[in-house]
Scaffold this motif. Structure first.
Motif, PDB file in Angstrom:
ATOM      1  N   SER A 106     -24.471 -27.646 -26.980  1.00 53.05           N
ATOM      2  CA  SER A 106     -23.739 -27.936 -25.741  1.00 53.05           C
ATOM      3  C   SER A 106     -23.673 -26.669 -24.886  1.00 53.05           C
ATOM      4  O   SER A 106     -23.195 -25.628 -25.355  1.00 53.05           O
ATOM      5  N   LEU A 107     -24.155 -26.762 -23.668  1.00 52.89           N
ATOM      6  CA  LEU A 107     -24.091 -25.618 -22.757  1.00 52.89           C
ATOM      7  C   LEU A 107     -24.121 -26.121 -21.315  1.00 52.89           C
ATOM      8  O   LEU A 107     -24.618 -27.206 -21.019  1.00 52.89           O
ATOM      9  N   ASP A 108     -23.595 -25.302 -20.455  1.00 55.44           N
ATOM     10  CA  ASP A 108     -23.567 -25.609 -19.016  1.00 55.44           C
ATOM     11  C   ASP A 108     -23.748 -24.293 -18.265  1.00 55.44           C
ATOM     12  O   ASP A 108     -22.989 -23.340 -18.510  1.00 55.44           O
ATOM     13  N   GLN A 114     -18.627 -18.796 -21.445  1.00 55.42           N
ATOM     14  CA  GLN A 114     -17.656 -19.356 -22.387  1.00 55.42           C
ATOM     15  C   GLN A 114     -18.341 -20.146 -23.486  1.00 55.42           C
ATOM     16  O   GLN A 114     -17.945 -20.085 -24.648  1.00 55.42           O
ATOM     17  N   ASP A 115     -19.415 -20.871 -23.102  1.00 54.34           N
ATOM     18  CA  ASP A 115     -20.139 -21.662 -24.112  1.00 54.34           C
ATOM     19  C   ASP A 115     -20.762 -20.771 -25.178  1.00 54.34           C
ATOM     20  O   ASP A 115     -20.718 -21.089 -26.380  1.00 54.34           O
ATOM     21  N   SER A 116     -21.337 -19.662 -24.739  1.00 55.84           N
ATOM     22  CA  SER A 116     -21.958 -18.744 -25.703  1.00 55.84           C
ATOM     23  C   SER A 116     -20.901 -18.078 -26.585  1.00 55.84           C
ATOM     24  O   SER A 116     -21.143 -17.830 -27.773  1.00 55.84           O
ATOM     25  N   ARG A 144     -30.961 -19.999 -13.940  1.00 61.28           N
ATOM     26  CA  ARG A 144     -32.149 -20.222 -13.099  1.00 61.28           C
ATOM     27  C   ARG A 144     -32.596 -21.684 -13.146  1.00 61.28           C
ATOM     28  O   ARG A 144     -32.995 -22.255 -12.121  1.00 61.28           O
ATOM     29  N   ASN A 145     -32.529 -22.289 -14.309  1.00 59.78           N
ATOM     30  CA  ASN A 145     -32.971 -23.679 -14.462  1.00 59.78           C
ATOM     31  C   ASN A 145     -31.837 -24.692 -14.253  1.00 59.78           C
ATOM     32  O   ASN A 145     -32.088 -25.903 -14.310  1.00 59.78           O
ATOM     33  N   LYS A 146     -30.631 -24.179 -14.043  1.00 59.98           N
ATOM     34  CA  LYS A 146     -29.462 -25.044 -13.892  1.00 59.98           C
ATOM     35  C   LYS A 146     -29.386 -26.040 -15.070  1.00 59.98           C
ATOM     36  O   LYS A 146     -29.254 -27.245 -14.897  1.00 59.98           O
ATOM     37  N   SER A 147     -29.438 -25.478 -16.228  1.00 58.17           N
ATOM     38  CA  SER A 147     -29.490 -26.290 -17.445  1.00 58.17           C
ATOM     39  C   SER A 147     -28.091 -26.749 -17.885  1.00 58.17           C
ATOM     40  O   SER A 147     -27.130 -25.966 -17.882  1.00 58.17           O
ATOM     41  N   VAL A 148     -28.054 -28.005 -18.281  1.00 60.60           N
ATOM     42  CA  VAL A 148     -26.834 -28.583 -18.850  1.00 60.60           C
ATOM     43  C   VAL A 148     -27.250 -29.409 -20.065  1.00 60.60           C
ATOM     44  O   VAL A 148     -28.135 -30.258 -19.972  1.00 60.60           O
TER      45      VAL A 148
END
Length: 211
Positions: A106-108, A114-116, A144-148
């Protein structure tokens, strides 16, 4: 003068013989009474001895039964305590592995810092060092990739465990969106997590993708 019988015995002699006979009969009766009393006394004595022996045997049996029951209760209590402790350890391991896998999938990009940190809080050893070393680069990449990625743990099972370490297999799904797949893409991860117990907590020391 006293009258005399034809056989030469007078009345006095007969009376004396009768008295002697009565005395002998009385002595015989007294002897019989004494023998009977002795027999009864002996029987009572033997009966008391038998009753006393039975009471001792019963008391010894009750003591042995009490000791056995107490020992059995203690053994069952210890066994139940061990089973409860083992089950609690199992639940703690699975909970830690599930949470670690959920944090890892799970990451945003909007709050990746905070996720890391959530991943690092449940990590230790080489895995923690490697992930911490890559955090800066990963932060730039997801931004950069706006990954969620929205993770969900489907299954978790313990491969092996003891009081200090464990290995758990976890199956997790995630829906990933980024600039390349803005509509989202479903992914399934099969992870092998090694955990160790430190400071009263189960921490992930290694993560591998196994399928």
């Amino acid at each position: 003068m006293a009258a005399r019988r034809a056989d030469g015995l007078n009345a006095e002699d007969m009376n004396a013989q009768d008295m002697n006979a009565q005395d002998m009969n009385a002595q015989d009766m007294n002897a019989e009474d004494m023998n009977a009393e002795a027999v009864n006394t002996g029987a009572l004595s033997n009966g008391r001895g038998l009753n006393k022996g039975r009471r001792r045997a019963l008391t010894a049996g009750l003591v042995a039964a009490t000791v056995l029951t107490t020992a059995l209760s203690i053994w069952l209590g210890l066994r139940l305590s061990d089973q409860r402790a083992a089950e609690q350890r199992r639940q703690d391991i699975l909970a830690a592995a599930r949470q670690s896998a959920l944090n890892f999938t799970s990451l945003d990009y909007r709050h990746y810092g905070q996720d890391s940190q959530n991943v690092l809080k449940g990590a230790t050893g080489d895995f923690k060092k490697q992930f911490a070393a890559q955090t800066e680069e990963l932060t730039k990449l997801v931004a950069r990739n706006k990954s969620v990625s929205e993770g969900q743990v489907l299954e978790a099972g313990i491969v092996r465990s003891d009081a200090r370490s464990a290995r758990v297999l976890v199956v997790a799904d995630s829906k990933v969106t980024n600039t390349a797949v803005p509509e989202g893409q479903a992914r399934t991860y099969r992870l092998q997590l090694d955990l160790v117990r430190q400071g009263g907590r189960w921490l992930t020391s290694d993560v591998e993708f196994v399928g």
